[in-house]
Design an enzyme around this catalytic site. Structure first.
Site, PDB file in Angstrom:
ATOM      1  N   CYS A 218       0.812  -1.229   0.000  1.00 25.01           N
ATOM      2  CA  CYS A 218       0.000   0.000   0.000  1.00 25.01           C
ATOM      3  C   CYS A 218       0.840   1.272   0.000  1.00 25.01           C
ATOM      4  O   CYS A 218       0.573   2.199  -0.773  1.00 25.01           O
ATOM      5  CB  CYS A 218      -0.899   0.056   1.227  1.00 25.01           C
ATOM      6  SG  CYS A 218      -1.304  -1.507   2.008  1.00 25.01           S
TER       7      CYS A 218
ATOM      8  N   GLU B 273      -3.642  -1.187 -10.981  1.00 21.59           N
ATOM      9  CA  GLU B 273      -3.022  -0.010 -10.354  1.00 21.59           C
ATOM     10  C   GLU B 273      -1.665   0.307 -10.984  1.00 21.59           C
ATOM     11  O   GLU B 273      -1.377   1.446 -11.344  1.00 21.59           O
ATOM     12  CB  GLU B 273      -2.849  -0.255  -8.856  1.00 21.59           C
ATOM     13  CG  GLU B 273      -4.185  -0.312  -8.123  1.00 21.59           C
ATOM     14  CD  GLU B 273      -4.028  -0.443  -6.616  1.00 21.59           C
ATOM     15  OE1 GLU B 273      -2.914  -0.750  -6.127  1.00 21.59           O
ATOM     16  OE2 GLU B 273      -5.034  -0.226  -5.913  1.00 21.59           O
TER      17      GLU B 273
ATOM     18  N   GLU C 106     -21.755  14.971  -4.941  1.00 21.68           N
ATOM     19  CA  GLU C 106     -23.176  15.329  -4.832  1.00 21.68           C
ATOM     20  C   GLU C 106     -24.050  14.453  -5.738  1.00 21.68           C
ATOM     21  O   GLU C 106     -25.236  14.269  -5.482  1.00 21.68           O
ATOM     22  CB  GLU C 106     -23.393  16.809  -5.132  1.00 21.68           C
ATOM     23  CG  GLU C 106     -23.145  17.213  -6.566  1.00 21.68           C
ATOM     24  CD  GLU C 106     -23.359  18.716  -6.803  1.00 21.68           C
ATOM     25  OE1 GLU C 106     -24.360  19.257  -6.320  1.00 21.68           O
ATOM     26  OE2 GLU C 106     -22.501  19.343  -7.463  1.00 21.68           O
TER      27      GLU C 106
HETATM   28  P1  FAD Z   1       1.790  -8.959   5.739  1.00 20.62           P
HETATM   29  O1  FAD Z   1       1.658  -7.494   5.794  1.00 20.62           O
HETATM   30  O2  FAD Z   1       2.211  -9.583   4.486  1.00 20.62           O
HETATM   31  O3  FAD Z   1       2.789  -9.370   6.902  1.00 20.62           O
HETATM   32  C1  FAD Z   1       3.192 -10.694   7.100  1.00 20.62           C
HETATM   33  C2  FAD Z   1       4.557 -10.695   7.753  1.00 20.62           C
HETATM   34  O4  FAD Z   1       4.835 -12.013   8.235  1.00 20.62           O
HETATM   35  C3  FAD Z   1       5.687 -10.336   6.793  1.00 20.62           C
HETATM   36  O5  FAD Z   1       6.388  -9.211   7.284  1.00 20.62           O
HETATM   37  C4  FAD Z   1       6.566 -11.588   6.766  1.00 20.62           C
HETATM   38  O6  FAD Z   1       7.947 -11.285   6.699  1.00 20.62           O
HETATM   39  C5  FAD Z   1       6.215 -12.243   8.090  1.00 20.62           C
HETATM   40  N1  FAD Z   1       6.451 -13.705   8.132  1.00 20.62           N
HETATM   41  C6  FAD Z   1       6.307 -14.599   7.125  1.00 20.62           C
HETATM   42  N2  FAD Z   1       6.604 -15.845   7.568  1.00 20.62           N
HETATM   43  C7  FAD Z   1       6.927 -15.718   8.893  1.00 20.62           C
HETATM   44  C8  FAD Z   1       7.299 -16.650   9.897  1.00 20.62           C
HETATM   45  N3  FAD Z   1       7.411 -17.960   9.656  1.00 20.62           N
HETATM   46  N4  FAD Z   1       7.558 -16.178  11.147  1.00 20.62           N
HETATM   47  C9  FAD Z   1       7.442 -14.853  11.424  1.00 20.62           C
HETATM   48  N5  FAD Z   1       7.085 -13.941  10.503  1.00 20.62           N
HETATM   49  C10 FAD Z   1       6.817 -14.371   9.248  1.00 20.62           C
HETATM   50  N6  FAD Z   1      -4.159  -3.303   0.933  1.00 20.62           N
HETATM   51  C11 FAD Z   1      -4.919  -2.200   1.153  1.00 20.62           C
HETATM   52  O7  FAD Z   1      -5.773  -2.214   2.051  1.00 20.62           O
HETATM   53  N7  FAD Z   1      -4.731  -1.064   0.413  1.00 20.62           N
HETATM   54  C12 FAD Z   1      -3.815  -0.980  -0.562  1.00 20.62           C
HETATM   55  O8  FAD Z   1      -3.684   0.066  -1.211  1.00 20.62           O
HETATM   56  C13 FAD Z   1      -3.007  -2.124  -0.826  1.00 20.62           C
HETATM   57  N8  FAD Z   1      -2.063  -2.090  -1.794  1.00 20.62           N
HETATM   58  C14 FAD Z   1      -1.277  -3.193  -1.994  1.00 20.62           C
HETATM   59  C15 FAD Z   1      -0.316  -3.132  -3.014  1.00 20.62           C
HETATM   60  C16 FAD Z   1       0.482  -4.225  -3.256  1.00 20.62           C
HETATM   61  C17 FAD Z   1       1.526  -4.146  -4.361  1.00 20.62           C
HETATM   62  C18 FAD Z   1       0.333  -5.401  -2.467  1.00 20.62           C
HETATM   63  C19 FAD Z   1       1.229  -6.584  -2.709  1.00 20.62           C
HETATM   64  C20 FAD Z   1      -0.618  -5.473  -1.468  1.00 20.62           C
HETATM   65  C21 FAD Z   1      -1.446  -4.367  -1.226  1.00 20.62           C
HETATM   66  N9  FAD Z   1      -2.423  -4.384  -0.253  1.00 20.62           N
HETATM   67  C22 FAD Z   1      -3.207  -3.277  -0.034  1.00 20.62           C
HETATM   68  C23 FAD Z   1      -2.674  -5.595   0.564  1.00 20.62           C
HETATM   69  C24 FAD Z   1      -2.018  -5.459   1.954  1.00 20.62           C
HETATM   70  O9  FAD Z   1      -0.646  -5.162   1.791  1.00 20.62           O
HETATM   71  C25 FAD Z   1      -2.194  -6.748   2.737  1.00 20.62           C
HETATM   72  O10 FAD Z   1      -3.566  -7.082   2.797  1.00 20.62           O
HETATM   73  C26 FAD Z   1      -1.659  -6.627   4.148  1.00 20.62           C
HETATM   74  O11 FAD Z   1      -0.302  -6.296   4.166  1.00 20.62           O
HETATM   75  C27 FAD Z   1      -1.863  -7.955   4.894  1.00 20.62           C
HETATM   76  O12 FAD Z   1      -1.333  -7.876   6.187  1.00 20.62           O
HETATM   77  P2  FAD Z   1      -0.857  -9.205   6.936  1.00 20.62           P
HETATM   78  O13 FAD Z   1      -0.491  -8.758   8.314  1.00 20.62           O
HETATM   79  O14 FAD Z   1      -1.862 -10.269   6.792  1.00 20.62           O
HETATM   80  O15 FAD Z   1       0.426  -9.692   6.131  1.00 20.62           O
HETATM   81  P1  NDP Z   2      -6.108 -10.112  -7.443  1.00 25.58           P
HETATM   82  O1  NDP Z   2      -6.773 -11.252  -6.771  1.00 25.58           O
HETATM   83  O2  NDP Z   2      -6.712  -8.768  -7.315  1.00 25.58           O
HETATM   84  O3  NDP Z   2      -5.996 -10.421  -9.005  1.00 25.58           O
HETATM   85  C1  NDP Z   2      -5.331 -11.546  -9.454  1.00 25.58           C
HETATM   86  C2  NDP Z   2      -5.349 -11.515 -10.972  1.00 25.58           C
HETATM   87  O4  NDP Z   2      -4.516 -12.568 -11.431  1.00 25.58           O
HETATM   88  C3  NDP Z   2      -6.738 -11.735 -11.563  1.00 25.58           C
HETATM   89  O5  NDP Z   2      -6.898 -10.898 -12.669  1.00 25.58           O
HETATM   90  C4  NDP Z   2      -6.689 -13.198 -11.973  1.00 25.58           C
HETATM   91  O6  NDP Z   2      -7.502 -13.477 -13.071  1.00 25.58           O
HETATM   92  C5  NDP Z   2      -5.237 -13.332 -12.374  1.00 25.58           C
HETATM   93  N1  NDP Z   2      -4.741 -14.705 -12.297  1.00 25.58           N
HETATM   94  C6  NDP Z   2      -4.804 -15.559 -11.263  1.00 25.58           C
HETATM   95  N2  NDP Z   2      -4.211 -16.715 -11.569  1.00 25.58           N
HETATM   96  C7  NDP Z   2      -3.770 -16.591 -12.847  1.00 25.58           C
HETATM   97  C8  NDP Z   2      -3.106 -17.450 -13.738  1.00 25.58           C
HETATM   98  N3  NDP Z   2      -2.775 -18.679 -13.379  1.00 25.58           N
HETATM   99  N4  NDP Z   2      -2.817 -16.996 -14.987  1.00 25.58           N
HETATM  100  C9  NDP Z   2      -3.161 -15.744 -15.367  1.00 25.58           C
HETATM  101  N5  NDP Z   2      -3.813 -14.879 -14.546  1.00 25.58           N
HETATM  102  C10 NDP Z   2      -4.110 -15.308 -13.303  1.00 25.58           C
HETATM  103  O7  NDP Z   2      -4.614 -10.176  -6.941  1.00 25.58           O
HETATM  104  P2  NDP Z   2      -3.437  -9.120  -6.951  1.00 25.58           P
HETATM  105  O8  NDP Z   2      -2.201  -9.937  -6.963  1.00 25.58           O
HETATM  106  O9  NDP Z   2      -3.652  -8.082  -7.961  1.00 25.58           O
HETATM  107  O10 NDP Z   2      -3.571  -8.486  -5.508  1.00 25.58           O
HETATM  108  C11 NDP Z   2      -3.584  -9.346  -4.360  1.00 25.58           C
HETATM  109  C12 NDP Z   2      -4.512  -8.816  -3.326  1.00 25.58           C
HETATM  110  O11 NDP Z   2      -3.894  -7.713  -2.663  1.00 25.58           O
HETATM  111  C13 NDP Z   2      -5.805  -8.256  -3.888  1.00 25.58           C
HETATM  112  O12 NDP Z   2      -6.773  -9.262  -4.019  1.00 25.58           O
HETATM  113  C14 NDP Z   2      -6.200  -7.240  -2.870  1.00 25.58           C
HETATM  114  O13 NDP Z   2      -6.952  -7.852  -1.864  1.00 25.58           O
HETATM  115  C15 NDP Z   2      -4.861  -6.764  -2.319  1.00 25.58           C
HETATM  116  N6  NDP Z   2      -4.530  -5.472  -2.924  1.00 25.58           N
HETATM  117  C16 NDP Z   2      -5.296  -4.405  -2.563  1.00 25.58           C
HETATM  118  C17 NDP Z   2      -5.075  -3.186  -3.117  1.00 25.58           C
HETATM  119  C18 NDP Z   2      -5.955  -2.046  -2.700  1.00 25.58           C
HETATM  120  O14 NDP Z   2      -6.665  -2.156  -1.711  1.00 25.58           O
HETATM  121  N7  NDP Z   2      -5.961  -0.943  -3.421  1.00 25.58           N
HETATM  122  C19 NDP Z   2      -4.014  -2.956  -4.085  1.00 25.58           C
HETATM  123  C20 NDP Z   2      -3.246  -4.154  -4.393  1.00 25.58           C
HETATM  124  C21 NDP Z   2      -3.512  -5.355  -3.820  1.00 25.58           C
HETATM  125  P3  NDP Z   2      -9.059 -13.888 -12.908  1.00 25.58           P
HETATM  126  O15 NDP Z   2      -9.805 -12.657 -12.506  1.00 25.58           O
HETATM  127  O16 NDP Z   2      -9.422 -14.380 -14.234  1.00 25.58           O
HETATM  128  O17 NDP Z   2      -9.101 -14.937 -11.845  1.00 25.58           O
END
Ligand code: FAD
Ligand code: NDP
Length: 449
Positions: A47, A180, A443
Site C-alpha cells: 500500500c 493499479e 453530490e
Molecule cells: P503482511 O503485511 O504480508 O505481513 C506478514 C509478515 O509475516 C511479513 O512481514 C513476513 O515477513 C512475516 N512472516 C512470514 N513468515 C513468517 C514466519 N514464519 N515467522 C514470522 N514472521 C513471518 N491493501 C490495502 O488495504 N490497500 C492498498 O492500497 C493495498 N495495496 C497493496 C499493493 C500491493 C503491491 C500489495 C502486494 C498489497 C497491497 N495491499 C493493499 C494488501 C495489503 O498489503 C495486505 O492485505 C496486508 O499487508 C496484509 O497484512 P498481513 O499482516 O496479513 O500480512
Molecule cells: P487479485 O486477486 O486482485 O488479481 C489476481 C489476478 O490474477 C486476476 O486478474 C486473476 O484473473 C489473475 N490470475 C490468477 N491466476 C492466474 C493465472 N494462473 N494466470 C493468469 N492470470 C491469473 O490479486 P493481486 O495480486 O492483484 O492483488 C492481491 C490482493 O492484494 C488483492 O486481491 C487485494 O486484496 C490486495 N490489494 C489491494 C489493493 C488495494 O486495496 N488498493 C491494491 C493491491 C492489492 P481472474 O480474474 O481471471 O481470476
C-alpha cells in the site's frame, strides 16, 4: 515447560502488529516474530510505496491538465531514483515509529522466522517460545506461474526495485495490482499493455470495470481480455509474451513484463500440518468467524487466511481477536460485511457492498439500480471527454442501499463516508434527504432520480 509469553504473534505486518499492540495494551506478555522489515507487505512492498507512486502519477497527470488550463509549463519526467529515495525515507520513518511504539509497549520483537514445535510452542533461532495463544499473521507472496521464461518478468516487489521507468511494459493479470501499476506506469511515461486472462477486476461491479477499461483505453493503455500468458522469451528486440496467436500483442516486444497474477499465503513452512492446523486447497489457513483455526489456542488473521486481503481488514481482525483473548470481550470478532475498497487505478474505482450481479443473485427482481454518468468538471475544463460513473444498488420496497460503486477522480476519498451510511443500513430516501455539496462530484450520489 511454563509459558514464556501470553501471546506469540508470527509476522509483524499490518495484522500482526495490530494484534500485538492491542494485546499488550491489555497487559499481555507478547513476543512478535518478524524475519523481515517491520510493517510487512503494506508498509514495505504494498500500500505505502504503491500509494507514493500513485501520487507521483497523479502529479504527472496534473501537469498535463495544467497545460490544458493554460499554464505555461512543459510536463517533465519524474526523477525516478530521487523519488524512490524520498519514498524510502517516508517508509524508514514508519519503521522508526513502530520500533518506538513496540519498545514503549514492552513487546519483545524477535527478528526471525517462527515454526511450530507443538500446539503451544514455536521454535525461533534455536530458542523455544511457549504461550497459550499463538497468532499466525504471516501474510502472502506473489504467485509464480509454471510457464517457460517466467523468471524473465518481475512481480510487484520487483516493480518497487525499479530505478527508472521502463519504456514498454506488459502487465500480466487483471486484478488490483495489475490495474493499479498499469495506470502508474502509463502516467509516468511507459507504453503499457494489460493482459488479463478474463477481464479487469473480476468481482467488482461489471458496469464500472467496463467503464474503467474503456477509460484506460482512451488514455492509451492497451487492455486485452481473455489473454492467458503461456510464457515469456527474450530476443534482440526485447521480451515477448506468448499469449496465443489470436492476441493483438503476439507481435509486440517489451522492456519489462510485470506478473500480477495473485498472491499465495505464507503457510507452507510453519509446521502447520504437524500440529494439525487445517488449510484450504490454496494454502490459506482455515479460520472460523472468531479467527480460530482447527487447533485450540492457534488463531490466524490477514492475508494468510481466505478473507479479503486488505490492510484494514487484517488490522481490524487482529484488534478484535486481541480484545477477545485479553480484553474480556468474549464475543469480539470482525464483521466482514460491507468492507469498502478502493482500486487506485487511473481514475480510481471505489466500492462498498454488493455489486449489481451479486445483488440480483441474492435478491432477484427486488433490486433497483440508479446511475449517474457525467463529465467531471476538472476534466471538462480541459476539454477531456472522459466520464465518471456512480451507481447505487438498492433492494426492496424501502430501497435499502446495499452497494455504492464509483469511478472517477476523487472517489478514493469519497467512499469512506458512504461506507458508514451503507453499514448503518441507509435507504435511498436517506441519500435523497441529504442536501448536496455543490459543486462536487460526490453530490451526484444524493441527486440520483
Ligand atoms: P503482511 O503485511 O504480508 O505481513 C506478514 C509478515 O509475516 C511479513 O512481514 C513476513 O515477513 C512475516 N512472516 C512470514 N513468515 C513468517 C514466519 N514464519 N515467522 C514470522 N514472521 C513471518 N491493501 C490495502 O488495504 N490497500 C492498498 O492500497 C493495498 N495495496 C497493496 C499493493 C500491493 C503491491 C500489495 C502486494 C498489497 C497491497 N495491499 C493493499 C494488501 C495489503 O498489503 C495486505 O492485505 C496486508 O499487508 C496484509 O497484512 P498481513 O499482516 O496479513 O500480512
Ligand atoms: P487479485 O486477486 O486482485 O488479481 C489476481 C489476478 O490474477 C486476476 O486478474 C486473476 O484473473 C489473475 N490470475 C490468477 N491466476 C492466474 C493465472 N494462473 N494466470 C493468469 N492470470 C491469473 O490479486 P493481486 O495480486 O492483484 O492483488 C492481491 C490482493 O492484494 C488483492 O486481491 C487485494 O486484496 C490486495 N490489494 C489491494 C489493493 C488495494 O486495496 N488498493 C491494491 C493491491 C492489492 P481472474 O480474474 O481471471 O481470476
Amino acid at each position: 515447560m511454563p509459558s514464556t509469553h501470553d501471546l506469540i504473534v508470527l509476522g509483524a505486518g499490518s495484522g500482526g502488529l495490530a494484534t500485538a499492540f492491542r494485546a499488550a495494551r491489555h497487559g499481555a506478555r507478547v513476543a512478535l516474530l518478524e524475519p523481515g522489515e517491520l510493517g510487512g507487505t503494506c508498509v514495505n512492498v504494498g500500500c505505502v510505496p504503491k500509494k507514493a507512486m500513485w501520487f507521483a502519477a497523479q502529479m504527472a497527470d496534473a501537469q498535463q491538465l495544467a497545460r490544458s488550463y493554460g499554464f505555461d509549463v512543459e510536463p517533465g519526467p519524474l526523477d525516478w531514483p530521487a523519488f524512490v529515495a524520498r519514498r524510502q525515507g517516508y517508509i524508514d520513518g514508519i519503521h522508526a515509529s513502530y520500533r518506538k511504539r513496540l519498545d514503549e509497549a514492552g513487546i519483545e520483537v524477535v527478528p526471525a522466522h517462527g515454526r511450530f514445535e507443538n500446539e503451544q510452542a514455536v521454535v525461533v533461532d534455536g530458542r523455544r517460545l511457549q504461550a497459550p495463544h499463538i497468532v499466525i499473521a504471516t501474510g502472502a507472496h506473489s504467485r509464480q506461474l509454471d510457464v517457460p521464461g517466467f523468471e524473465l518478468g518481475i512481480d510487484s516487489d520487483g516493480f518497487f526495485d525499479l530505478q527508472a521507468c521502463p519504456r514498454r511494459v506488459a502487465v500480466i493479470g487483471g486484478g488490483y495490482i495489475a490495474t493499479e501499476l498499469a495506470g502508474v506506469l502509463h502516467a509516468l511515461g511507459a507504453e503499457v499493455d494489460v493482459l488479463a486472462r478474463s477481464h479487469l477486476l473480476r468481482g467488482f461491479d461489471a458496469e464500472l470495470t467496463e467503464a474503467l477499461a474503456q477509460s484506460m483505453r482512451e488514455q492509451g493503455i492497451g487492455v486485452h481480455g481473455h489473454c492467458q500468458a503461456r510464457g515469456l522469451r527474450r530476443d534482440e528486440q526485447g521480451l515477448r509474451v506468448d499469449c496465443g496467436a489470436a492476441a493483438d500483442v503476439a507481435n509486440k516486444t517489451y522492456d519489462s513484463v510485470l506478473w500480477a497474477v495473485g498472491r499465495v499465503p505464507n503457510s507452507s513452512d510453519l509446521g502447520l500440518d504437524e500440529v494439525g492446523v487445517a488449510r484450504d486447497a490454496d494454502g490459506h489457513v482455515q479460520v472460523d468467524a472468531m479467527q480460530d483455526t482447527t487447533v485450540p489456542g492457534i488463531h490466524a488473521i490477514g492475508d494468510v487466511t481466505a478473507r479479503p486481503a486488505l490492510t484494514p481488514v487484517a488490522i481490524a481482525a487482529g484488534r478484535q481477536l486481541a480484545e477477545r483473548l485479553f480484553g474480556g470481550r468474549d464475543d469480539a470478532h470482525l464483521d466482514y460485511d460491507n468492507i469498502p475498497s478502493v482500486v487506485f487505478s487511473h481514475p480510481p474505482l471505489a466500492s462498498v457492498g454488493l455489486d449489481e450481479d451479486s445483488a440480483r443473485e441474492r435478491h432477484g427482481d427486488d433490486v433497483r439500480c440508479y446511475h449517474s454518468r457525467f463529465r467531471p468538471m476538472q476534466l471538462a475544463l480541459a476539454d477531456i471527454q472522459r466520464k465518471a460513473l456512480m451507481k447505487l444498488v438498492c433492494v426492496g420496497d424501502e430501497e435499502r442501499v446495499v452497494g455504492v460503486h464509483m469511478l472517477g477522480p476523487g472517489v478514493d476519498e469519497m467512499v469512506q463516508g458512504f461506507a458508514v451510511a451503507v453499514k448503518m443500513g441507509a435507504r435511498k430516501a436517506d441519500f435523497d434527504a441529504t442536501v448536496a455539496v455543490h459543486p462536487t462530484a460526490a453530490e451526484e450520489l444524493v441527486l440520483m432520480g
